[in-house]
Design a protein around this motif. Structure first.
Motif, short mmCIF file in Angstrom:
data_model
loop_
_atom_site.label_atom_id
_atom_site.label_comp_id
_atom_site.label_asym_id
_atom_site.label_seq_id
_atom_site.Cartn_x
_atom_site.Cartn_y
_atom_site.Cartn_z
N SER A 1 33.59 34.63 42.96
CA SER A 1 33.91 36.06 43.00
C SER A 1 35.11 36.39 43.88
CB SER A 1 32.68 36.86 43.47
OG SER A 1 31.58 36.65 42.61
N ASN A 2 36.08 35.48 43.93
CA ASN A 2 37.31 35.75 44.66
C ASN A 2 38.35 36.43 43.75
OD1 ASN A 2 36.75 34.12 47.26
ND2 ASN A 2 36.23 32.70 45.60
N ILE A 3 39.24 37.21 44.35
CA ILE A 3 40.38 37.79 43.65
C ILE A 3 41.60 36.95 44.02
CG2 ILE A 3 41.88 39.80 43.45
CD1 ILE A 3 39.40 41.53 44.02
N VAL A 4 42.24 36.37 43.02
CA VAL A 4 43.31 35.38 43.24
C VAL A 4 44.50 35.80 42.38
CG1 VAL A 4 43.87 32.93 43.25
CG2 VAL A 4 41.50 33.65 43.53
N ARG A 5 45.54 36.35 43.01
CA ARG A 5 46.64 36.92 42.25
C ARG A 5 47.99 36.56 42.86
NH1 ARG A 5 44.07 43.01 41.41
NH2 ARG A 5 42.50 42.40 39.86
N ASN A 6 48.95 36.31 41.98
CA ASN A 6 50.36 36.16 42.37
C ASN A 6 50.60 35.03 43.37
OD1 ASN A 6 51.09 38.53 40.81
ND2 ASN A 6 50.21 39.73 42.48
N ASN A 7 49.83 33.97 43.26
CA ASN A 7 50.05 32.80 44.11
C ASN A 7 50.87 31.76 43.37
OD1 ASN A 7 48.06 33.47 46.45
ND2 ASN A 7 46.84 33.75 44.59
N GLY A 8 51.57 30.92 44.13
CA GLY A 8 52.30 29.81 43.55
C GLY A 8 53.77 30.09 43.33
N THR A 9 54.59 29.07 43.59
CA THR A 9 56.03 29.18 43.37
C THR A 9 56.58 27.99 42.59
OG1 THR A 9 56.42 28.17 45.54
CG2 THR A 9 56.43 30.58 45.44
N ALA A 10 55.74 27.01 42.26
CA ALA A 10 56.20 25.82 41.55
C ALA A 10 55.19 25.44 40.48
CB ALA A 10 56.37 24.66 42.54
N ASN A 11 55.63 24.61 39.53
CA ASN A 11 54.74 24.26 38.43
C ASN A 11 53.64 23.29 38.86
OD1 ASN A 11 56.15 21.87 38.66
ND2 ASN A 11 57.18 22.04 36.67
N THR A 12 53.62 22.90 40.11
CA THR A 12 52.51 22.10 40.64
C THR A 12 51.44 22.98 41.29
OG1 THR A 12 53.75 21.79 42.69
CG2 THR A 12 53.94 20.07 41.01
N ASN A 13 51.65 24.29 41.32
CA ASN A 13 50.71 25.21 41.96
C ASN A 13 49.79 25.85 40.92
OD1 ASN A 13 53.44 26.36 44.00
ND2 ASN A 13 51.91 24.83 44.54
N ALA A 14 48.75 26.51 41.44
CA ALA A 14 47.84 27.29 40.59
C ALA A 14 47.13 28.32 41.47
CB ALA A 14 46.81 26.38 39.92
N GLY A 15 46.55 29.30 40.83
CA GLY A 15 45.72 30.23 41.58
C GLY A 15 44.56 29.51 42.24
N ILE A 16 43.82 28.73 41.45
CA ILE A 16 42.76 27.84 41.95
C ILE A 16 43.06 26.46 41.38
CG2 ILE A 16 40.30 27.34 42.04
CD1 ILE A 16 39.80 30.33 41.51
N LEU A 17 43.29 25.48 42.26
CA LEU A 17 43.61 24.13 41.84
C LEU A 17 42.54 23.17 42.31
CD1 LEU A 17 45.48 22.00 40.59
CD2 LEU A 17 46.75 21.96 42.75
N ILE A 18 41.93 22.44 41.35
CA ILE A 18 40.90 21.46 41.65
C ILE A 18 41.49 20.08 41.37
CG2 ILE A 18 38.50 20.81 41.28
CD1 ILE A 18 38.93 23.79 42.03
N GLN A 19 41.66 19.28 42.41
CA GLN A 19 42.28 17.97 42.22
C GLN A 19 41.32 16.95 41.63
OE1 GLN A 19 44.23 16.53 45.83
NE2 GLN A 19 46.21 17.02 44.90
#
Length: 305
Positions: free
Chosen positions: A238-256
């Motif tokens: 239930s998090n609000i995740v918006r407008n994050n990331g500056t590169a194509n390796t980023n994501a709002g929520i990234l699970i490795q």
């Protein structure tokens, strides 16, 4: 119970007043600049005239490079600024203390923090950490870190190195990382994580069984929420995740790849780069659970409703 005033002829320094005190006494620090001190007696209340008016700077607490060291239990600190020390602005070495309405800034040594909470069951509330190496450095357990503001610290706004802590309604802004979680069984909820230079909330390989619930993560230059390495059994809910990331390796929520048995559910993620939610190969279902997330795109497809 006795009230002692600093500075007076009898008590020119805060340490003089502490050394003359007994459990249950209070110390009032007037407007001005004062050396650091160590609280060595249980159950003292030490209060200043407010942030920016009572300022602790100059010589550190005796035997340390820290501004204020609390080694007595059940201490209350309130209403002053601590600044410019080589290590920590305030270091808590005892239990069941309350620290409120304190500003700690410009503590820039290699391990320097605005607030270092080494021990257990402390309440840190309505405090400000800025321009330190780290903002809040939490190595104890069962601490409540609530309604604080950590901004423009060189490293983490909040770093959690032990378990069973609660971080609630805090702000992390313009740090390197907003919240860095190293260990397990912590709870982060209703925090705001904005404009950090790297990740908003980052969980490392050793960070298992944490709850990341109802936080707002916006405009962080890295990932909004990053499960880094192989953390397990965390709940991202239930998090609000918006407008994050500056590169194509980023994501709002990234699970490795390597993260296992985590639950990512009911989050609202939009306008993140490159994906709103990304599970690397090996981290997609069934290795992790994705349920009820509202987002614009995901990798692999199908992680959004």
């Amino acid at each position: 119970m006795v009230l002692r005033i600093v500075p007076t002829v009898a008590f020119p320094t805060v340490q003089d007043a502490i050394d003359a005190s007994s459990s249950g006494d209070s110390i009032k620090i007037l407007t001005g600049k004062f050396d650091g001190f160590e609280v060595t007696i249980d159950n003292l209340k030490i209060f200043g005239c407010g942030i920016g008016r009572t300022i602790i700077e100059g010589a550190p607490a005796q035997g340390s490079n820290n501004g204020v060291v609390v080694s007595g239990d059940r201490t209350i600190l309130q209403g002053f600024t601590v600044q410019g020390f080589e290590d920590d602005g305030i270091e808590i070495f005892s239990d069941n203390n309350v620290v409120k309405n304190i500003e700690s800034k410009f503590n820039l040594g290699p391990t320097g923090s605005g607030f270092a909470i080494v021990t257990n069951s402390n309440l840190i509330v309505n405090c400000i950490a800025s321009f330190n190496n780290r903002g809040f450095d939490i190595t104890g357990q069962h601490n409540c870190i609530q309604k604080n503001n950590s901004f423009q610290n060189l490293d983490s706004g909040y770093i959690i190195l032990n378990r069973n802590n609660i971080l609630n309604k805090n702000l992390a802004k313009n740090n390197e990382v907003g919240f860095l979680i190293i260990t397990d069984f912590n709870n982060l909820f209703t925090n705001s994580v904005l404009n950090n230079k790297s990740n908003g909330i980052q969980l490392t390989t050793t960070a298992d069984n944490n709850n990341i619930i109802v936080n707002i993560l916006c405009n962080n230059e890295g990932n909004g929420i990053f499960l880094n390495g192989s953390p397990e059994q965390n709940v991202i809910d239930s998090n609000i995740v918006r407008n994050n990331g500056t590169a194509n390796t980023n994501a709002g929520i990234l699970i490795q790849n390597g993260a296992f048995d985590n639950t990512i559910r009911f989050n609202k993620a939009r306008n993140n780069v490159e994906f709103d939610i990304e599970a690397e190969p090996g981290a997609e279902p069934p290795n992790n659970t994705f349920d009820g997330n509202k987002c614009g795109n995901s990798s692999p497809p199908g992680l959004c409703t």
